[in-house]
Motif scaffolding. Structure first.
Motif, PDB file in Angstrom:
ATOM      1  N   PHE A 115      51.204 -28.299 -28.356  1.00 55.16           N
ATOM      2  CA  PHE A 115      51.853 -29.607 -28.471  1.00 55.16           C
ATOM      3  C   PHE A 115      53.339 -29.424 -28.786  1.00 55.16           C
ATOM      4  CE2 PHE A 115      47.425 -30.407 -29.283  1.00 55.16           C
ATOM      5  CZ  PHE A 115      47.179 -31.636 -28.697  1.00 55.16           C
ATOM      6  N   SER A 116      54.160 -30.196 -28.121  1.00 60.31           N
ATOM      7  CA  SER A 116      55.603 -30.131 -28.370  1.00 60.31           C
ATOM      8  C   SER A 116      55.944 -30.948 -29.601  1.00 60.31           C
ATOM      9  CB  SER A 116      56.373 -30.674 -27.169  1.00 60.31           C
ATOM     10  OG  SER A 116      56.151 -32.076 -27.019  1.00 60.31           O
ATOM     11  N   GLN A 117      57.164 -30.776 -30.104  1.00 59.56           N
ATOM     12  CA  GLN A 117      57.612 -31.513 -31.292  1.00 59.56           C
ATOM     13  C   GLN A 117      57.581 -33.018 -31.041  1.00 59.56           C
ATOM     14  OE1 GLN A 117      58.184 -30.005 -34.103  1.00 59.56           O
ATOM     15  NE2 GLN A 117      58.775 -31.805 -35.268  1.00 59.56           N
ATOM     16  N   VAL A 118      57.957 -33.432 -29.835  1.00 58.96           N
ATOM     17  CA  VAL A 118      57.977 -34.859 -29.501  1.00 58.96           C
ATOM     18  C   VAL A 118      56.561 -35.430 -29.520  1.00 58.96           C
ATOM     19  CG1 VAL A 118      58.487 -36.520 -27.669  1.00 58.96           C
ATOM     20  CG2 VAL A 118      60.076 -34.644 -28.132  1.00 58.96           C
ATOM     21  N   GLU A 119      55.575 -34.632 -29.082  1.00 61.66           N
ATOM     22  CA  GLU A 119      54.201 -35.121 -28.961  1.00 61.66           C
ATOM     23  C   GLU A 119      53.534 -35.324 -30.318  1.00 61.66           C
ATOM     24  OE1 GLU A 119      52.752 -33.365 -24.647  1.00 61.66           O
ATOM     25  OE2 GLU A 119      52.834 -32.011 -26.374  1.00 61.66           O
ATOM     26  N   LEU A 120      54.094 -34.772 -31.395  1.00 62.42           N
ATOM     27  CA  LEU A 120      53.499 -34.961 -32.721  1.00 62.42           C
ATOM     28  C   LEU A 120      53.457 -36.433 -33.108  1.00 62.42           C
ATOM     29  CD1 LEU A 120      55.056 -32.064 -34.864  1.00 62.42           C
ATOM     30  CD2 LEU A 120      53.048 -32.021 -33.397  1.00 62.42           C
ATOM     31  N   ASP A 121      54.421 -37.212 -32.626  1.00 62.21           N
ATOM     32  CA  ASP A 121      54.509 -38.633 -32.986  1.00 62.21           C
ATOM     33  C   ASP A 121      53.827 -39.542 -31.965  1.00 62.21           C
ATOM     34  OD1 ASP A 121      55.956 -38.217 -35.336  1.00 62.21           O
ATOM     35  OD2 ASP A 121      57.835 -38.078 -34.249  1.00 62.21           O
ATOM     36  N   GLN A 122      53.235 -38.965 -30.923  1.00 60.39           N
ATOM     37  CA  GLN A 122      52.582 -39.786 -29.908  1.00 60.39           C
ATOM     38  C   GLN A 122      51.152 -40.120 -30.336  1.00 60.39           C
ATOM     39  OE1 GLN A 122      52.939 -37.804 -26.127  1.00 60.39           O
ATOM     40  NE2 GLN A 122      55.166 -37.985 -26.078  1.00 60.39           N
ATOM     41  N   PRO A 123      50.635 -41.303 -29.960  1.00 59.97           N
ATOM     42  CA  PRO A 123      49.278 -41.687 -30.368  1.00 59.97           C
ATOM     43  C   PRO A 123      48.216 -40.816 -29.688  1.00 59.97           C
ATOM     44  CG  PRO A 123      50.207 -43.303 -28.849  1.00 59.97           C
ATOM     45  CD  PRO A 123      51.318 -42.363 -29.192  1.00 59.97           C
ATOM     46  N   VAL A 124      47.110 -40.637 -30.384  1.00 60.11           N
ATOM     47  CA  VAL A 124      46.000 -39.840 -29.845  1.00 60.11           C
ATOM     48  C   VAL A 124      45.540 -40.391 -28.498  1.00 60.11           C
ATOM     49  CG1 VAL A 124      43.596 -39.148 -30.247  1.00 60.11           C
ATOM     50  CG2 VAL A 124      45.240 -39.116 -32.132  1.00 60.11           C
ATOM     51  N   SER A 125      45.538 -41.702 -28.366  1.00 61.19           N
ATOM     52  CA  SER A 125      45.055 -42.352 -27.142  1.00 61.19           C
ATOM     53  C   SER A 125      45.900 -42.017 -25.916  1.00 61.19           C
ATOM     54  CB  SER A 125      45.007 -43.867 -27.335  1.00 61.19           C
ATOM     55  OG  SER A 125      46.284 -44.354 -27.708  1.00 61.19           O
ATOM     56  N   SER A 126      47.117 -41.510 -26.119  1.00 57.05           N
ATOM     57  CA  SER A 126      47.986 -41.209 -24.980  1.00 57.05           C
ATOM     58  C   SER A 126      47.676 -39.852 -24.346  1.00 57.05           C
ATOM     59  CB  SER A 126      49.459 -41.236 -25.418  1.00 57.05           C
ATOM     60  OG  SER A 126      49.739 -40.149 -26.300  1.00 57.05           O
ATOM     61  N   PHE A 127      46.809 -39.049 -24.993  1.00 58.17           N
ATOM     62  CA  PHE A 127      46.497 -37.710 -24.480  1.00 58.17           C
ATOM     63  C   PHE A 127      45.221 -37.734 -23.642  1.00 58.17           C
ATOM     64  CE2 PHE A 127      48.948 -36.949 -28.371  1.00 58.17           C
ATOM     65  CZ  PHE A 127      49.913 -36.073 -27.897  1.00 58.17           C
ATOM     66  N   SER A 128      45.129 -36.771 -22.704  1.00 57.15           N
ATOM     67  CA  SER A 128      43.934 -36.641 -21.870  1.00 57.15           C
ATOM     68  C   SER A 128      42.778 -36.089 -22.709  1.00 57.15           C
ATOM     69  CB  SER A 128      44.201 -35.693 -20.701  1.00 57.15           C
ATOM     70  OG  SER A 128      44.427 -34.365 -21.181  1.00 57.15           O
ATOM     71  N   GLY A 129      41.574 -36.083 -22.124  1.00 56.21           N
ATOM     72  CA  GLY A 129      40.398 -35.608 -22.841  1.00 56.21           C
ATOM     73  C   GLY A 129      40.533 -34.179 -23.327  1.00 56.21           C
ATOM     74  N   GLY A 130      41.067 -33.294 -22.489  1.00 51.96           N
ATOM     75  CA  GLY A 130      41.238 -31.895 -22.870  1.00 51.96           C
ATOM     76  C   GLY A 130      42.191 -31.724 -24.040  1.00 51.96           C
ATOM     77  N   TRP A 131      43.273 -32.502 -24.046  1.00 53.31           N
ATOM     78  CA  TRP A 131      44.248 -32.413 -25.136  1.00 53.31           C
ATOM     79  C   TRP A 131      43.704 -33.049 -26.409  1.00 53.31           C
ATOM     80  CZ3 TRP A 131      48.514 -29.497 -25.373  1.00 53.31           C
ATOM     81  CH2 TRP A 131      48.963 -28.940 -24.164  1.00 53.31           C
ATOM     82  N   ARG A 132      42.853 -34.059 -26.279  1.00 52.82           N
ATOM     83  CA  ARG A 132      42.223 -34.624 -27.480  1.00 52.82           C
ATOM     84  C   ARG A 132      41.252 -33.625 -28.101  1.00 52.82           C
ATOM     85  NH1 ARG A 132      40.721 -40.874 -25.847  1.00 52.82           N
ATOM     86  NH2 ARG A 132      42.526 -41.192 -24.495  1.00 52.82           N
ATOM     87  N   MET A 133      40.600 -32.810 -27.265  1.00 54.96           N
ATOM     88  CA  MET A 133      39.734 -31.759 -27.819  1.00 54.96           C
ATOM     89  C   MET A 133      40.572 -30.734 -28.582  1.00 54.96           C
ATOM     90  SD  MET A 133      36.642 -32.489 -27.420  1.00 54.96           S
ATOM     91  CE  MET A 133      36.003 -30.921 -28.011  1.00 54.96           C
TER      92      MET A 133
END
Length: 621
Positions: free
Chosen positions: A135-153
């Protein structure tokens, strides 16, 4: 720490686990291995207490904690960082107490414990975990719902790793990771302070992470010390010994049965014959040794003749709208080429394969695919196109309408789809069974080139080995995307690096690529630190408790005393090193030790002074 005693479990009335015994001790790293469907995930559910055994017990030592990766893919408005932090339940509880600002006994006890566990550093640790998992630094502040299934795992994995646990359960943790993240996870688990039980079909990962193997077969567990390679050698030796003992016993049985048959009716030999008959009844029969998938024979053939040049890319590029993924790709694939595509997730490896098979067209330049070749393409998303209502035999009959049923059944049997499997609807198949069917459909067509995108996902270790052997013997060209390093090492002769908008030959092997990954991660970490020091700490500061200025001042006073004590020690060493008699009375080794201690003290004083200044800034804020 963990004790499993005489555990049995029935699945639909049929024994899946039979009187299993397993002990896991502190700091032990156990690899739980066995064929798909042997009960590994069921055993994990029993350990977690989600289901109860039909016999026996699972017990975790008192006051010991357990962590595991949730399999549910959640959709949440929480940020990735906040979601991960929830894995540290103790930190969350302490933070809740400290935010009350009641300043009673419980508050000060919580503050003391918070300091003990380095609570102020917990958000940074969560950020480092997420960074290691891609995960990039920017993605730390993004909501969980914005990630695909693989990234949520991956988020679920990060959350489990945040938990302060004595025993960590990991079920196929590398399935959703690229090589970069797998290498990072290996290094992280090497430093993990607790015990570990991991289910994985990744040989290299197991070799790096475990020191014991628990092998599940026929509902029971046998344990072996050492890593996976050592276990495999021991298993082969055990199978050979069992086979030899079985053959010897069969000869003994045949001899005794022959004696009974010949002399049972003779009065002079009847007593001896009866004795041998009773001996046969009492005999404990040795089971025949079960080899590794000895009833499967993966084999992929290529046409006897074909063109030399199969696919060629000339100044090719590809992008979506205004985003360019590739530019200036100049590569050629010839008969016999053995290529593995490597690079971070999202760099475009799967996209490049789709370009090479013609599923996508380049937006710049050209990719020429020889019209006289057959291409075998395997990707996980293709499993969705299998007709769930049809059987494997019907799938085969569709691509080979003129072939006899016997030939097609025999062919499916080579891929482990024999007997009832041939006539079951594909909708009832596991992921591994669907993968084997897809590979069988490809193999039957004898392609000139195989383009394989993560072909070992859902395959157990034995099936991976069989696929590896088949690809080693396959005479056609291979382009492979895989995070299975054993497969890459066995199959690929060259590596193409897909990264930073290009695809080109990588000069080096997987070990060199590992160094490339580490160098890139170091650079990424430095950039993250730079961003953090520039004031980009909003995610972390928002979730830090705010201790009282009185507490901070007390801590600052303690630091002042510590610095003074360290400085006194340093003065003694410096005076000693400046004294000429030191070099007469002490040995060279003792002088070197003094100098080393001087360096250590100077570093401690420097760190303490920096912490003191940080406390001062927080008090004055």
């Amino acid at each position: 720490m963990l004790s499993i005693r005489n555990l049995s479990f029935l699945q639909s009335g049929i024994p899946l686990l039979r009187e299993i015994n397993l002990q896991v001790f502190a700091n032990q790293r156990v690899g739980l291995v066995g064929r798909n469907g042997c009960g590994k995930s069921t055993l994990f559910r029993l350990i977690r207490g989600e289901i109860t055994p039909d016999q026996g017990e699972v017990s975790l030592q008192k006051n010991k904690t357990l962590a595991f990766v949730e399999q549910e893919i959640v959709s949440s408005a929480q940020t990735a960082l906040a979601f991960t932090l929830e894995g540290d339940t103790e930190w969350q509880q302490l933070q809740s107490v400290l935010e009350s600002n009641t300043h009673d006994v419980d508050w000060f006890a919580a503050q003391h414990r918070f300091e003990e566990i380095d609570g102020y550093g917990v958000p940074a640790r969560a950020a480092q975990l997420l960074n290691g998992l891609g995960f990039s630094q920017v993605e730390l502040d993004q909501p969980v719902s914005s990630f695909s299934g693989g990234w949520r795992m991956r988020l679920n994995l990060a959350r489990a790793l945040m938990r302060r646990a004595d025993l960590l359960l990991l079920d196929e943790p590398t399935n959703h990771l690229d090589l970069e993240a797998i290498v990072w996870l290996e290094e992280y688990l090497a430093r993990y302070p607790g015990s570990l039980i991991v289910v994985s079909h990744d040989r290299e990962f197991l070799n790096a992470c475990i020191n014991q193997v628990a092998y599940m077969q026929d509902g029971v567990i046998d344990t072996y010390s050492g890593n996976y390679d050592k276990f495999e050698r021991a298993l082969v030796e055990r199978i050979n010994q069992q086979d030899q003992a079985f053959q010897q016993q069969q000869q003994q049985i045949a001899h005794m049965e022959d004696f009974v048959r010949r002399f049972r009716a003779k009065a002079t030999k009847a007593k001896q014959a009866q004795s041998r008959l009773k001996a046969l009844e009492r005999l404990v029969r040795i089971a025949p040794a079960r080899g590794k998938s000895d009833h499967y024979q993966f084999k992929i053939e290529a046409p006897e003749r074909g063109p030399d040049l199969l696919i060629q890319a000339e100044s090719a590029g590809f992008g979506y709208s205004d985003q360019l993924i590739f530019d200036q790709i100049n590569l050629s694939l010839r008969t016999g080429a053995r290529v593995a595509l490597i690079g971070p997730n999202g760099a475009g490896k799967s996209t490049l394969i789709k370009l090479l098979i013609g599923e996508l067209k380049p937006t710049i330049g050209q990719i020429h695919i020889n019209s006289d070749i057959r291409v075998g393409y395997f990707a996980q998303h293709q499993l969705e196109y299998l007709d769930g209502n049809k059987t494997p035999l019907q799938h085969m009959q569709k691509i080979a309408p003129g072939e006899t049923e016997l030939v097609l059944r025999n062919f499916l049997g080579r891929f482990g789809l024999a007997g009832n499997d041939e006539d079951r609807p594909v909708a009832t198949f596991s992921g591994g069974e669907k993968s084997r069917l897809a590979l069988a459909l490809i193999a039957y067509q004898k392609p000139h080139i195989l383009l394989l995108d993560e072909p070992t996902n859902h395959l157990d270790m034995e099936m991976r080995d069989l696929l590896t052997f088949a690809l080693e013997e396959y005479p056609g060209a291979v382009v492979l995307v895989s995070h299975d390093r054993s497969l890459i090492k066995a199959v690929a002769d060259e590596l193409w690096l897909v990264a930073d908008g290009s695809a080109k030959m990588f000069e080096g092997d997987l070990e060199e690529y590992k160094k490339w990954i580490e160098k890139k991660r170091m650079s990424k970490t430095e950039r993250t630190k730079l961003n953090m020091s520039a004031g980009d700490r909003s995610s972390l500061s928002a979730i830090k408790p705010n201790p009282s200025k009185k507490f901070l001042a007390t801590k600052q006073a303690k630091l002042e005393m510590s610095i003074a004590s360290l400085q006194t020690e340093l003065d003694v060493i410096n005076n000693c090193l400046m004294d000429s008699s030191t070099y007469i009375n002490l040995t060279q080794k003792e002088i070197q030790t003094l100098d080393q201690n001087r360096c250590i003290l100077e570093e401690k004083i420097k760190e303490s002074e920096e912490e003191w200044l940080e406390l001062l800034m927080r008090i004055e804020a």
